[in-house]
Design a protein around this motif. Structure first.
Motif, short mmCIF file in Angstrom:
data_model
loop_
_atom_site.label_atom_id
_atom_site.label_comp_id
_atom_site.label_asym_id
_atom_site.label_seq_id
_atom_site.Cartn_x
_atom_site.Cartn_y
_atom_site.Cartn_z
N ASN A 35 -20.44 0.68 -1.19
CA ASN A 35 -20.62 -0.45 -2.07
C ASN A 35 -21.62 -1.46 -1.53
O ASN A 35 -21.57 -2.62 -1.90
CB ASN A 35 -19.29 -1.13 -2.33
N ASN A 36 -22.49 -1.04 -0.64
CA ASN A 36 -23.47 -1.96 -0.07
C ASN A 36 -24.73 -2.01 -0.92
O ASN A 36 -25.20 -1.00 -1.42
CB ASN A 36 -23.86 -1.51 1.34
N LEU A 37 -25.27 -3.20 -1.05
CA LEU A 37 -26.54 -3.39 -1.72
C LEU A 37 -27.65 -3.08 -0.73
O LEU A 37 -27.52 -3.34 0.46
CB LEU A 37 -26.65 -4.84 -2.21
N GLY A 38 -28.76 -2.52 -1.22
CA GLY A 38 -29.84 -2.17 -0.32
C GLY A 38 -31.20 -2.38 -0.95
O GLY A 38 -31.33 -2.81 -2.09
N ILE A 39 -32.20 -2.05 -0.17
CA ILE A 39 -33.59 -2.14 -0.61
C ILE A 39 -34.30 -0.89 -0.10
O ILE A 39 -33.93 -0.35 0.94
CB ILE A 39 -34.26 -3.42 -0.09
N GLY A 40 -35.30 -0.44 -0.85
CA GLY A 40 -35.97 0.80 -0.44
C GLY A 40 -37.41 0.85 -0.88
O GLY A 40 -37.88 0.02 -1.64
N VAL A 41 -38.08 1.86 -0.35
CA VAL A 41 -39.47 2.13 -0.71
C VAL A 41 -39.60 3.64 -0.87
O VAL A 41 -38.93 4.41 -0.19
CB VAL A 41 -40.45 1.58 0.35
N ARG A 42 -40.46 4.06 -1.82
CA ARG A 42 -40.62 5.50 -2.05
C ARG A 42 -42.07 5.84 -2.33
O ARG A 42 -42.84 4.99 -2.78
CB ARG A 42 -39.73 6.00 -3.18
N GLY A 43 -42.41 7.09 -2.06
CA GLY A 43 -43.71 7.64 -2.39
C GLY A 43 -43.51 8.95 -3.11
O GLY A 43 -42.59 9.71 -2.80
N ARG A 44 -44.37 9.20 -4.09
CA ARG A 44 -44.26 10.43 -4.87
C ARG A 44 -45.60 11.16 -4.88
O ARG A 44 -46.65 10.53 -4.81
CB ARG A 44 -43.89 10.11 -6.32
N TYR A 45 -45.51 12.49 -5.02
CA TYR A 45 -46.71 13.30 -5.11
C TYR A 45 -46.48 14.38 -6.16
O TYR A 45 -45.53 15.16 -6.06
CB TYR A 45 -47.05 13.94 -3.77
N PHE A 70 -37.20 5.77 1.74
CA PHE A 70 -36.44 5.14 2.81
C PHE A 70 -35.62 4.02 2.19
O PHE A 70 -36.15 3.22 1.42
CB PHE A 70 -37.37 4.57 3.88
N ASN A 71 -34.33 3.97 2.52
CA ASN A 71 -33.44 2.94 2.00
C ASN A 71 -32.69 2.27 3.15
O ASN A 71 -32.21 2.96 4.06
CB ASN A 71 -32.42 3.54 1.03
N TYR A 72 -32.59 0.96 3.07
CA TYR A 72 -31.78 0.20 4.03
C TYR A 72 -30.70 -0.52 3.25
O TYR A 72 -30.99 -1.23 2.28
CB TYR A 72 -32.63 -0.81 4.80
N TYR A 73 -29.44 -0.34 3.66
CA TYR A 73 -28.31 -0.96 3.00
C TYR A 73 -27.82 -2.12 3.87
O TYR A 73 -27.58 -1.95 5.07
CB TYR A 73 -27.19 0.06 2.79
N PHE A 74 -27.69 -3.29 3.26
CA PHE A 74 -27.31 -4.49 4.01
C PHE A 74 -25.89 -4.36 4.56
O PHE A 74 -25.03 -3.72 3.97
CB PHE A 74 -27.43 -5.72 3.12
N LYS A 75 -25.67 -5.01 5.68
CA LYS A 75 -24.39 -4.93 6.37
C LYS A 75 -23.27 -5.50 5.49
O LYS A 75 -23.40 -6.57 4.91
CB LYS A 75 -24.45 -5.70 7.69
N LYS A 76 -22.19 -4.73 5.41
CA LYS A 76 -21.01 -5.15 4.66
C LYS A 76 -19.80 -4.47 5.28
O LYS A 76 -19.84 -3.28 5.59
CB LYS A 76 -21.14 -4.75 3.18
#
Length: 129
Positions: A1-11, A23-29
């Motif tokens: 149930n953690n909120l996160g932020i990410g970045v992606r690349g597609r080809y 890549f996704n980082y989920y904030f500490k909870k």
């Protein structure tokens, strides 16, 4: 149930197959931090000129860090665990073209990670270079 932020690349491999790395980082909870790195393959169904649906599957690596502090008989105990696990990804998503180079994206995937299986919902804006 953690909120996160990410970045992606597609080809775009072909007009039907697309590679996706994210890549996704989920904030500490609840004393739990989590990040993951994924490589997925999408199979594209172009429903209309603006609307695309895709199933996806792939592999990932998840890093889980947990910390706990508790007091017993006047003594404070602290534990810190940090370990990585490989995972499998299964899911799907949709793209809606706002312009030729700008898309809205929504995706849901299930990550199979030993003892930390999770469902990940994501939404974002994609810019096509």
């Amino acid at each position: 149930n953690n909120l996160g932020i990410g970045v992606r690349g597609r080809y775009d491999i072909t007009d039907k197959f697309r590679a996706d790395a994210n890549f996704n980082y989920y904030f500490k909870k609840n004393n739990l931090e989590f990040w993951d790195l994924n490589a997925n393959l999408h199979y594209l169904f172009n429903i209309t000129d603006k609307f695309t649906v895709y199933p996806m599957a792939g592999l990932g690596y998840a890093n889980i860090k947990s910390s706990l502090e508790y007091k017993e008989l006047g003594i404070v105990y602290k534990t810190n665990d940090n370990y990585g696990k490989f995972c499998l990804n299964f899911g799907g998503g949709v793209d809606y073209a706002l312009t030729e180079d700008l898309y809205l994206n929504a995706e849901v995937k299930y990550q199979v990670v030993s003892h930390y299986d999770q469902t990940v919902f994501s939404a974002g804006i994609v810019y096509k270079f």
